[in-house]
Each structure stands twice: as C-alpha cells, then as structure tokens.
Design an enzyme around this catalytic site. Structure first.
Site, PDB file in Angstrom:
ATOM      1  N   PRO A  88       0.818  -1.209   0.000  1.00 37.29           N
ATOM      2  CA  PRO A  88       0.000   0.000   0.000  1.00 37.29           C
ATOM      3  C   PRO A  88       0.862   1.274   0.000  1.00 37.29           C
ATOM      4  CG  PRO A  88      -0.659  -1.509   1.764  1.00 37.29           C
ATOM      5  CD  PRO A  88       0.618  -2.037   1.200  1.00 37.29           C
ATOM      6  N   GLU A 115       2.301  -7.006   8.761  1.00 40.66           N
ATOM      7  CA  GLU A 115       2.575  -5.553   8.667  1.00 40.66           C
ATOM      8  C   GLU A 115       3.563  -5.263   7.547  1.00 40.66           C
ATOM      9  OE1 GLU A 115      -0.189  -5.319  10.883  1.00 40.66           O
ATOM     10  OE2 GLU A 115       0.740  -3.391  10.387  1.00 40.66           O
ATOM     11  N   ARG A 157      -0.803  -9.556 -20.677  1.00 41.15           N
ATOM     12  CA  ARG A 157      -1.739  -9.350 -21.790  1.00 41.15           C
ATOM     13  C   ARG A 157      -1.114  -8.464 -22.874  1.00 41.15           C
ATOM     14  NH1 ARG A 157      -4.343  -4.438 -21.846  1.00 41.15           N
ATOM     15  NH2 ARG A 157      -6.069  -5.186 -23.121  1.00 41.15           N
ATOM     16  N   ASP A 172      -6.690   0.235 -25.553  1.00 38.10           N
ATOM     17  CA  ASP A 172      -7.108   0.161 -24.159  1.00 38.10           C
ATOM     18  C   ASP A 172      -7.533   1.522 -23.628  1.00 38.10           C
ATOM     19  OD1 ASP A 172      -4.698  -2.187 -22.756  1.00 38.10           O
ATOM     20  OD2 ASP A 172      -6.670  -2.405 -23.690  1.00 38.10           O
TER      21      ASP A 172
HETATM   22  C1  LIG Z   1       7.957  -3.525   1.667  1.00 37.43           C
HETATM   23  O1  LIG Z   1       6.644  -3.959   1.289  1.00 37.43           O
HETATM   24  C2  LIG Z   1       5.926  -4.703   2.194  1.00 37.43           C
HETATM   25  O2  LIG Z   1       6.349  -4.898   3.297  1.00 37.43           O
HETATM   26  C3  LIG Z   1       4.597  -5.216   1.732  1.00 37.43           C
HETATM   27  O3  LIG Z   1       3.848  -5.715   2.847  1.00 37.43           O
HETATM   28  C4  LIG Z   1       2.482  -5.860   2.739  1.00 37.43           C
HETATM   29  C5  LIG Z   1       1.738  -5.927   3.906  1.00 37.43           C
HETATM   30  C6  LIG Z   1       0.348  -6.071   3.815  1.00 37.43           C
HETATM   31  C7  LIG Z   1      -0.281  -6.171   2.592  1.00 37.43           C
HETATM   32  C8  LIG Z   1       0.482  -6.115   1.441  1.00 37.43           C
HETATM   33  C9  LIG Z   1      -0.195  -6.289   0.129  1.00 37.43           C
HETATM   34  O4  LIG Z   1      -0.274  -5.134  -0.650  1.00 37.43           O
HETATM   35  C10 LIG Z   1      -1.417  -4.357  -0.471  1.00 37.43           C
HETATM   36  O5  LIG Z   1      -2.172  -4.480   0.468  1.00 37.43           O
HETATM   37  C11 LIG Z   1      -1.635  -3.356  -1.530  1.00 37.43           C
HETATM   38  C12 LIG Z   1      -0.889  -3.202  -2.667  1.00 37.43           C
HETATM   39  N1  LIG Z   1      -1.434  -2.170  -3.371  1.00 37.43           N
HETATM   40  N2  LIG Z   1      -2.466  -1.662  -2.684  1.00 37.43           N
HETATM   41  C13 LIG Z   1      -2.617  -2.384  -1.539  1.00 37.43           C
HETATM   42  C14 LIG Z   1       1.880  -5.962   1.499  1.00 37.43           C
END
Ligand SMILES: COC(=O)COc1cccc(COC(=O)c2cn[nH]c2)c1
Length: 242
Positions: A88, A115, A157, A172
């Site tokens: 996120p 997390e 795709r 697209d």
């Molecule tokens: C360094 O990166 C990380 O630690 C990633 O960790 C996580 C933790 C919880 C959830 C996620 C999945 O991605 C999303 O939720 C997401 C992607 N796009 N919109 C929402 C990933």
C-alpha cells in the site's frame, strides 16, 4: 518473459494457470515459478514473521528467511530480475508501468503479509537488482498475492501472441490517456434500449468522432484529473467543443 512469485500462499497464484494466462504459459510466451517462502525456514515451526521492533500491532516478516529466498530465486540465472514488492506504501501501478515491465525478460514478485517485510530485505536486494515497491490502489489487502496477480495480468496481456487481437491492447483505456467509452453488441434493441444509431451508420469517421466524444465525456465526469494530465497537443480542435 520469466515470472517468479514468492509467497506463503502458493495456491493463491493458481489463477495464473487458467484461461488467457494459462494459454500464454502453454505457448511458452511466459514461464512462471511460484515459490513457498516457508521452504527457506529452518525452524520446526517454519516461522516467517516475528514481533516488530519499536512495538505496535501485528507482525513483521523475517529478513533472514526472505533474504535466503531472494538469493536463491533471483540467483538462478546470470541475468538480474526486476523485483516487484506489492505494498500500500508503493508508487502507483499504472498502464504505463505495465507497458514498461512488459519489455523486461524477468520479473520476481515478493508477496508480503502481516505488517510487511523487514525493510532491510528491500534495501539489501536493491544493491543487486532493480526493486520497485508498487501499489495497485489506496486500500489495504491482507497480502501481496492478489496485487501480484493483478499486475501480472496487466503485463502479460501486452506480450505479443498472448491476446487474440493485439489491436485491443493498443485501444485500451489509458492508451490515449482517456477512459474507454461505452460498447455495444447484438441485439440491436434490448429491453427497449436501442444501440446508438451512429454505430450502425457505417460512417467510420462519424463513429470515431462519437467514440472520442464519449471517451472525453466519461473521462471528464469520472476522472477529470486525467484530462488535466493530457499533453497539450492531444486535445484537438474538435475535442474542445466538448
Ligand atoms: C515492503 O513492502 C511490504 O512490506 C509489503 O507488505 C504488505 C503488507 C500487507 C499487505 C500487502 C499487500 O499489498 C497491499 O495491500 C496493496 C498493494 N497495493 N495496494 C494495496 C503488502
């Protein structure tokens, strides 16, 4: 293109084997490897997470397990992959991102959960390969697997020979910076709703104009910021009447 995905839920990636993407694998347009992160644990509980330094809720994914997984998965070829981490907190994934990545020979997706992944994993990997932390939208999922599936589909795709009709990838939404307008098919009238006359006129110039006007109107109402982002020359005189 080679695509690898590292996850604690390998079955979540089974949809990659279906339909369009499944065909792309059969036709060897892409080769896909899905890897269970727990294969790189060494303890009896196969732990992949631990409590966060500094306190706070939830758990953080362990650097040692991820480090070994990435060393092995990203080390199999003398080439180096682009490492994609769905999060996120990432830069927005857009059509232009998919277009850029579709030129890559090798993508590796690291699916985080809880997390997140210990930041040192990202920092360490970035010394050896291109790493992109990417968001598919401003919301939080439980893990990166669904985001990885989304991004993989958007990229694959675009590969030659994957889509039945390559033209549709070029036409697209977003390919001209606007949203796609409405589309229609038979029957000519459905529940007393006729197809717009212009689409049955055979007048291709009028049809192209109507479609452009519909795309402009829809973009104006739903995503006005896309209009503002259009390069100056893109809106021609006829558009300005909109
Ligand atoms: C360094 O990166 C990380 O630690 C990633 O960790 C996580 C933790 C919880 C959830 C996620 C999945 O991605 C999303 O939720 C997401 C992607 N796009 N919109 C929402 C990933």
């Amino acid at each position: 293109m080679r695509i690898d995905v590292i996850t604690i839920f390998p079955d979540y990636l089974n949809p990659l084997r279906e339909a369009l993407l499944g065909k792309a694998i059969e036709r060897e347009r892409i080769s896909v490897g899905v890897h269970d992160l727990r294969d790189w644990t060494h303890d009896v509980h196969r732990a992949v997470d631990d409590s966060p330094y500094g306190g706070g809720p939830g758990m953080v994914m362990k650097p040692d397990v991820w480090g070994e997984a990435l060393d092995e998965v990203c080390g199999v070829q003398d080439a180096t992959p682009r490492l994609v981490v769905p999060t996120p907190a990432g830069r927005p994934f857009e059509q232009k991102t998919a277009v850029r990545w579709s030129q890559d020979p090798w993508l590796v997706f690291a699916c985080g959960r809880y997390e997140g992944i210990d930041q040192r994993v990202i920092d360490d990997a970035a010394t050896r390969m291109s790493v992109e932390e990417v968001s598919i939208g401003d919301y939080v999922l439980v893990g990166g697997e669904v985001a990885a599936l989304t991004m993989i589909e958007a990229v694959v795709r675009l590969l030659p020979g994957v889509l039945g009709n390559p033209l549709s990838a070029e036409q697209d939404s977003f390919s001209d910076g606007l949203l796609e307008g409405p589309c229609y098919t038979r029957p000519e009238v459905w529940r007393d709703r006729p197809v717009p006359d212009v689409l049955r006129s055979g007048n291709h110039a009028a049809i192209a104009r109507w479609r452009r006007d519909q795309a402009l109107e829809r973009t104006y109402h739903r995503r006005p910021e896309l209009l503002a982002a259009l390069p100056e020359g893109d809106l021609d005189k006829a558009d300005r009447k909109q």
